[in-house]
Scaffold this motif. Structure first.
Motif, PDB file in Angstrom:
ATOM      1  N   LEU A 103       0.852  -1.185   0.000  1.00  0.00           N
ATOM      2  CA  LEU A 103       0.000   0.000   0.000  1.00  0.00           C
ATOM      3  C   LEU A 103       0.894   1.243   0.000  1.00  0.00           C
ATOM      4  CD1 LEU A 103      -2.952   0.947   0.042  1.00  0.00           C
ATOM      5  CD2 LEU A 103      -2.784   1.071   2.518  1.00  0.00           C
ATOM      6  N   ASP A 104       1.267   1.669  -1.198  1.00  0.00           N
ATOM      7  CA  ASP A 104       2.038   2.901  -1.406  1.00  0.00           C
ATOM      8  C   ASP A 104       3.346   2.935  -0.613  1.00  0.00           C
ATOM      9  OD1 ASP A 104       2.491   5.323  -2.648  1.00  0.00           O
ATOM     10  OD2 ASP A 104       1.341   6.484  -1.194  1.00  0.00           O
ATOM     11  N   GLY A 105       3.934   1.776  -0.373  1.00  0.00           N
ATOM     12  CA  GLY A 105       5.227   1.722   0.298  1.00  0.00           C
ATOM     13  C   GLY A 105       5.171   1.786   1.813  1.00  0.00           C
ATOM     14  N   PHE A 106       3.980   1.848   2.396  1.00  0.00           N
ATOM     15  CA  PHE A 106       3.857   1.899   3.858  1.00  0.00           C
ATOM     16  C   PHE A 106       4.067   0.507   4.444  1.00  0.00           C
ATOM     17  CE2 PHE A 106       1.557   5.750   2.723  1.00  0.00           C
ATOM     18  CZ  PHE A 106       2.025   6.654   3.666  1.00  0.00           C
ATOM     19  N   LYS A 107       4.863   0.428   5.483  1.00  0.00           N
ATOM     20  CA  LYS A 107       5.144  -0.852   6.139  1.00  0.00           C
ATOM     21  C   LYS A 107       4.147  -1.086   7.271  1.00  0.00           C
ATOM     22  CE  LYS A 107       8.668  -3.440   8.641  1.00  0.00           C
ATOM     23  NZ  LYS A 107       8.585  -4.667   7.891  1.00  0.00           N
ATOM     24  N   PHE A 108       3.498  -2.230   7.231  1.00  0.00           N
ATOM     25  CA  PHE A 108       2.560  -2.629   8.273  1.00  0.00           C
ATOM     26  C   PHE A 108       3.086  -3.844   9.019  1.00  0.00           C
ATOM     27  CE2 PHE A 108      -0.297  -0.042   5.854  1.00  0.00           C
ATOM     28  CZ  PHE A 108      -1.215   0.416   6.772  1.00  0.00           C
ATOM     29  N   ARG A 109       2.711  -3.939  10.268  1.00  0.00           N
ATOM     30  CA  ARG A 109       2.947  -5.124  11.085  1.00  0.00           C
ATOM     31  C   ARG A 109       1.581  -5.650  11.493  1.00  0.00           C
ATOM     32  NH1 ARG A 109       8.356  -4.975  13.124  1.00  0.00           N
ATOM     33  NH2 ARG A 109       9.322  -3.019  12.530  1.00  0.00           N
ATOM     34  N   ARG A 110       1.519  -6.942  11.769  1.00  0.00           N
ATOM     35  CA  ARG A 110       0.233  -7.523  12.171  1.00  0.00           C
ATOM     36  C   ARG A 110       0.342  -8.113  13.567  1.00  0.00           C
ATOM     37  NH1 ARG A 110       0.085 -13.456  10.099  1.00  0.00           N
ATOM     38  NH2 ARG A 110       2.252 -13.701   9.550  1.00  0.00           N
ATOM     39  N   GLN A 111      -0.781  -8.070  14.278  1.00  0.00           N
ATOM     40  CA  GLN A 111      -0.872  -8.612  15.634  1.00  0.00           C
ATOM     41  C   GLN A 111       0.319  -8.136  16.468  1.00  0.00           C
ATOM     42  OE1 GLN A 111      -3.662  -9.727  16.367  1.00  0.00           O
ATOM     43  NE2 GLN A 111      -4.473 -10.233  14.363  1.00  0.00           N
ATOM     44  N   LYS A 112       0.442  -6.819  16.583  1.00  0.00           N
ATOM     45  CA  LYS A 112       1.573  -6.182  17.252  1.00  0.00           C
ATOM     46  C   LYS A 112       1.160  -5.730  18.649  1.00  0.00           C
ATOM     47  CE  LYS A 112       5.452  -3.664  17.306  1.00  0.00           C
ATOM     48  NZ  LYS A 112       6.505  -4.325  18.000  1.00  0.00           N
ATOM     49  N   PRO A 113       1.893  -6.157  19.685  1.00  0.00           N
ATOM     50  CA  PRO A 113       1.623  -5.652  21.025  1.00  0.00           C
ATOM     51  C   PRO A 113       1.969  -4.160  21.139  1.00  0.00           C
ATOM     52  CG  PRO A 113       2.885  -7.691  21.125  1.00  0.00           C
ATOM     53  CD  PRO A 113       2.892  -7.226  19.691  1.00  0.00           C
ATOM     54  N   ILE A 114       1.044  -3.397  21.678  1.00  0.00           N
ATOM     55  CA  ILE A 114       1.274  -1.989  21.995  1.00  0.00           C
ATOM     56  C   ILE A 114       0.690  -1.787  23.385  1.00  0.00           C
ATOM     57  CG2 ILE A 114       0.763   0.411  21.417  1.00  0.00           C
ATOM     58  CD1 ILE A 114       0.655  -0.429  18.488  1.00  0.00           C
ATOM     59  N   GLY A 115       1.556  -1.537  24.347  1.00  0.00           N
ATOM     60  CA  GLY A 115       1.107  -1.466  25.732  1.00  0.00           C
ATOM     61  C   GLY A 115       0.502  -2.799  26.118  1.00  0.00           C
ATOM     62  N   PRO A 116      -0.648  -2.783  26.772  1.00  0.00           N
ATOM     63  CA  PRO A 116      -1.276  -4.043  27.191  1.00  0.00           C
ATOM     64  C   PRO A 116      -2.164  -4.682  26.125  1.00  0.00           C
ATOM     65  CG  PRO A 116      -2.522  -2.208  28.077  1.00  0.00           C
ATOM     66  CD  PRO A 116      -1.329  -1.614  27.339  1.00  0.00           C
ATOM     67  N   TYR A 117      -2.178  -4.108  24.918  1.00  0.00           N
ATOM     68  CA  TYR A 117      -3.075  -4.558  23.863  1.00  0.00           C
ATOM     69  C   TYR A 117      -2.301  -5.158  22.687  1.00  0.00           C
ATOM     70  CZ  TYR A 117      -6.308  -1.610  26.431  1.00  0.00           C
ATOM     71  OH  TYR A 117      -7.062  -1.043  27.408  1.00  0.00           O
ATOM     72  N   ILE A 118      -3.000  -5.969  21.907  1.00  0.00           N
ATOM     73  CA  ILE A 118      -2.467  -6.473  20.643  1.00  0.00           C
ATOM     74  C   ILE A 118      -3.373  -5.901  19.559  1.00  0.00           C
ATOM     75  CG2 ILE A 118      -1.996  -8.491  19.212  1.00  0.00           C
ATOM     76  CD1 ILE A 118      -1.692 -10.104  21.835  1.00  0.00           C
TER      77      ILE A 118
END
Length: 116
Positions: free
Chosen positions: A30-45
């Motif tokens: 998608l236009d060169g944007f890098k995505f990660r999947r199921q990524k922990p951020i703080g206490p959430y995924i």
């Protein structure tokens, strides 16, 4: 089970809708944007995140209609951490994937892009 273990499990056991959207977002499609999947951020995924664009994509199934308050707390935490959150119902992705991708793309274009 740790948060990291749970994230790994979720990556292995993606839903059909998650797999469908991931196919479009992976490998900078998608236009060169890098995505990660199921990524922990703080206490959430989170389902998907573009760290450079500070954008989180969440896909919601029917159970989210019953957990509005929990989703609001989660979203407030993520916004306080500097992220924008876009939510899509699973049926939106199934019915009009192109429109979902366009909304994601427009949200990414609306933010300053960091060099990676």
């Amino acid at each position: 089970m740790t948060l990291q273990d749970n994230a790994r499990r979720l990556r292995r056991e993606m839903t059909e809708v998650e797999a469908r959207l991931w196919y479009q977002l992976r490998d900078r499609r998608l236009d060169g944007f890098k995505f990660r999947r199921q990524k922990p951020i703080g206490p959430y995924i989170v389902d998907f995140v573009c760290l450079d664009g500070r954008l989180i994509i969440e896909l919601d199934g029917g159970q989210h209609a019953l957990q509005v308050e929990a989703d609001a707390r989660r979203e407030a935490f993520l916004q306080a951490a500097g992220f924008r959150v876009l939510r899509f119902w699973n049926h939106e992705v199934r019915a009009n994937e192109a429109a979902v991708l366009e909304r994601i793309h427009q949200a990414l274009l609306a933010c300053p892009r960091e060099e990676t």
